[in-house]
Write an enzyme that holds these catalytic residues in place. Structure first.
Site, PDB file in Angstrom:
ATOM      1  N   TYR A  33       0.848  -1.210   0.000  1.00 49.55           N
ATOM      2  CA  TYR A  33       0.000   0.000   0.000  1.00 49.55           C
ATOM      3  C   TYR A  33       0.881   1.257   0.000  1.00 49.55           C
ATOM      4  CZ  TYR A  33      -3.896   2.981   1.718  1.00 49.55           C
ATOM      5  OH  TYR A  33      -4.865   3.949   1.902  1.00 49.55           O
ATOM      6  N   LYS A  83       0.743   4.081  -2.927  1.00 53.29           N
ATOM      7  CA  LYS A  83       0.347   5.476  -2.671  1.00 53.29           C
ATOM      8  C   LYS A  83       1.521   6.428  -2.895  1.00 53.29           C
ATOM      9  CE  LYS A  83      -4.013   4.879  -1.423  1.00 53.29           C
ATOM     10  NZ  LYS A  83      -5.128   5.264  -2.296  1.00 53.29           N
TER      11      LYS A  83
HETATM   12  N1  LIG Z   1      -9.780   4.837   5.626  1.00 53.80           N
HETATM   13  C1  LIG Z   1      -8.530   5.211   5.813  1.00 53.80           C
HETATM   14  O1  LIG Z   1      -7.946   5.043   6.914  1.00 53.80           O
HETATM   15  C2  LIG Z   1      -7.768   5.881   4.694  1.00 53.80           C
HETATM   16  C3  LIG Z   1      -6.608   6.603   5.024  1.00 53.80           C
HETATM   17  C4  LIG Z   1      -5.876   7.203   4.019  1.00 53.80           C
HETATM   18  C5  LIG Z   1      -6.299   7.080   2.694  1.00 53.80           C
HETATM   19  N2  LIG Z   1      -7.426   6.378   2.396  1.00 53.80           N
HETATM   20  C6  LIG Z   1      -7.797   6.253   0.987  1.00 53.80           C
HETATM   21  O2  LIG Z   1      -9.089   6.816   0.792  1.00 53.80           O
HETATM   22  C7  LIG Z   1      -9.748   6.163  -0.301  1.00 53.80           C
HETATM   23  C8  LIG Z   1     -11.138   5.725   0.148  1.00 53.80           C
HETATM   24  O3  LIG Z   1     -10.993   4.815   1.225  1.00 53.80           O
HETATM   25  P1  LIG Z   1     -12.179   4.398   2.202  1.00 53.80           P
HETATM   26  O4  LIG Z   1     -11.621   4.419   3.574  1.00 53.80           O
HETATM   27  O5  LIG Z   1     -13.405   5.172   1.891  1.00 53.80           O
HETATM   28  O6  LIG Z   1     -12.359   2.868   1.771  1.00 53.80           O
HETATM   29  P2  LIG Z   1     -13.669   1.953   1.760  1.00 53.80           P
HETATM   30  O7  LIG Z   1     -14.664   2.441   2.739  1.00 53.80           O
HETATM   31  O8  LIG Z   1     -13.171   0.552   1.868  1.00 53.80           O
HETATM   32  O9  LIG Z   1     -14.268   2.200   0.294  1.00 53.80           O
HETATM   33  C9  LIG Z   1     -13.598   1.724  -0.850  1.00 53.80           C
HETATM   34  C10 LIG Z   1     -14.433   2.094  -2.085  1.00 53.80           C
HETATM   35  O10 LIG Z   1     -13.752   1.615  -3.242  1.00 53.80           O
HETATM   36  C11 LIG Z   1     -14.647   0.801  -4.010  1.00 53.80           C
HETATM   37  N3  LIG Z   1     -13.872  -0.242  -4.685  1.00 53.80           N
HETATM   38  C12 LIG Z   1     -13.068  -1.171  -4.104  1.00 53.80           C
HETATM   39  N4  LIG Z   1     -12.564  -1.986  -5.043  1.00 53.80           N
HETATM   40  C13 LIG Z   1     -13.039  -1.557  -6.241  1.00 53.80           C
HETATM   41  C14 LIG Z   1     -12.892  -2.002  -7.577  1.00 53.80           C
HETATM   42  N5  LIG Z   1     -12.138  -3.074  -7.890  1.00 53.80           N
HETATM   43  N6  LIG Z   1     -13.538  -1.331  -8.551  1.00 53.80           N
HETATM   44  C15 LIG Z   1     -14.312  -0.261  -8.259  1.00 53.80           C
HETATM   45  N7  LIG Z   1     -14.484   0.200  -7.017  1.00 53.80           N
HETATM   46  C16 LIG Z   1     -13.863  -0.442  -6.022  1.00 53.80           C
HETATM   47  C17 LIG Z   1     -15.626   0.240  -2.975  1.00 53.80           C
HETATM   48  O11 LIG Z   1     -16.883  -0.132  -3.518  1.00 53.80           O
HETATM   49  P3  LIG Z   1     -17.213  -1.627  -4.045  1.00 53.80           P
HETATM   50  O12 LIG Z   1     -16.643  -2.566  -3.032  1.00 53.80           O
HETATM   51  O13 LIG Z   1     -18.700  -1.676  -4.181  1.00 53.80           O
HETATM   52  O14 LIG Z   1     -16.529  -1.713  -5.369  1.00 53.80           O
HETATM   53  C18 LIG Z   1     -15.813   1.462  -2.081  1.00 53.80           C
HETATM   54  O15 LIG Z   1     -16.735   2.340  -2.686  1.00 53.80           O
HETATM   55  C19 LIG Z   1      -8.827   5.002  -0.700  1.00 53.80           C
HETATM   56  O16 LIG Z   1      -8.077   5.371  -1.816  1.00 53.80           O
HETATM   57  C20 LIG Z   1      -7.928   4.820   0.516  1.00 53.80           C
HETATM   58  O17 LIG Z   1      -6.694   4.263   0.163  1.00 53.80           O
HETATM   59  C21 LIG Z   1      -8.178   5.797   3.366  1.00 53.80           C
END
Ligand SMILES: NC(=O)c1ccc[n+]([C@@H]2O[C@H](COP(=O)([O-])OP(=O)(O)OC[C@H]3O[C@@H](n4cnc5c(N)ncnc54)[C@H](OP(=O)(O)O)[C@@H]3O)[C@@H](O)[C@H]2O)c1
Length: 269
Positions: free
Chosen positions: A154, A158
């Site tokens: 990861y 990133k």
């Molecule tokens: N949460 C954290 O701690 C955190 C921290 C820093 C950065 N981020 C970044 O923020 C972004 C959003 O994260 P989040 O926390 O909101 O994650 P999340 O709640 O797990 O949501 C992930 C989203 O991506 C979609 N997704 C996953 N695989 C996919 C695929 N193969 N094709 C199309 N869509 C896909 C999922 O929907 P489906 O499963 O329906 O496809 C869901 O809408 C990510 O890039 C993550 O790396 C998160």
């Protein structure tokens, strides 16, 4: 960019951060194309918005060539109808908290694909359908700037996404298209399972609500700021890690036992 009446393609729309970003964009008057794999979740999100009829959903698995092609064709069709996308937000992402030694080749490839290759390919695709002026916003992570045990793949993805965003923004200088990069720190979504949350608590790592991230998304788009890191002390650590990585290594070394304790629990040990 002024977001009123702008058309925004948001990937990962149904996730913890995506949902709040969608609400915040709607509040600014944007029209949304919401992308993810699960159609029920996308429909539920669309219905939860104040003006559902103004938004569209697109079901696509972005980790496949077919999914990427579907996005491209949809955007080209919109473009032909005079409804060009003004903003692409590459927000879909996933990770596994695990020792590298325990990872399968397939899981490493998928993580790199979704977090790095997919935003790169969607950005490339966007060059044929995004408005000018237009914005590509790539959602990275603090872990793109700080290598952290348990997140090797990861962190690599990133980190690559940050450099890609910087390079593309410079490559497209003067073209009317900006490429921005936003790095959230830990955020309360289902991306992090209960063990990761417990570890963060134990290490004293702060976790933001997704609404905070959504506020930053709006702000970075409105200001067209090239890159932003969310949260203190994370944004300082990101800088220190560039200049004095040993300081950060020493700090993480002190947390090693705790981190390994939680990774071992993930592996059922
Ligand atoms: N949460 C954290 O701690 C955190 C921290 C820093 C950065 N981020 C970044 O923020 C972004 C959003 O994260 P989040 O926390 O909101 O994650 P999340 O709640 O797990 O949501 C992930 C989203 O991506 C979609 N997704 C996953 N695989 C996919 C695929 N193969 N094709 C199309 N869509 C896909 C999922 O929907 P489906 O499963 O329906 O496809 C869901 O809408 C990510 O890039 C993550 O790396 C998160």
């Amino acid at each position: 960019m002024e977001l009123q009446d702008k058309r925004v393609l948001l990937t990962g729309a149904s996730g913890g951060i995506g949902k709040e970003v969608a609400k915040a964009l709607e509040a600014k008057g944007a029209k949304l194309l919401l992308v993810a794999r699960n159609s029920n979740k996308l429909e539920a999100l669309k219905d939860s918005l104040e003006f559902p009829h103004q938004h569209e959903i697109l079901v696509a698995d972005l980790s496949t060539d077919g999914g990427l092609e579907k996005v491209k064709q949809t955007c080209l069709n919109l473009s032909q109808k005079g409804q060009r996308i003004d903003v692409l937000i590459n927000n879909a992402g996933s990770n596994q908290f695990s020792f590298l030694a325990q990872r399968t080749t397939a899981s490493i490839e998928l993580e790199i694909r979704l977090n790095l290759l997919v935003p790169m390919l969607l950005s490339q695709s966007a060059l044929s359908w995004i408005s000018r002026p237009g914005i590509i916003l790539n959602v990275g992570s603090t872990f793109g700037s700080i290598g952290f045990p348990g997140y090797t793949t990861y962190c690599a993805a990133k980190s690559g996404l940050q450099r890609f965003s910087e390079a593309l923004d410079r490559e497209l200088d003067g073209s009317g298209i900006r490429t921005l990069y936003l790095a959230p720190r830990a955020t309360d979504t289902s991306l992090n399972d209960h063990l990761v949350n417990q570890m963060n608590q134990k290490l004293g790592n702060k976790s933001d609500s997704p609404t905070i991230v959504a506020e930053h998304v709006i702000d970075i788009l409105e200001k067209e700021q090239a890159a932003r890191w969310i949260g203190w002390p994370e944004k300082i650590f990101a800088r220190i890690n560039q200049i004095l990585p040993t300081v950060v290594s020493n700090s993480i070394r002190k947390q090693q036992d705790t981190i390994h304790h939680f990774i071992n629990q993930v592996h059922g040990k």
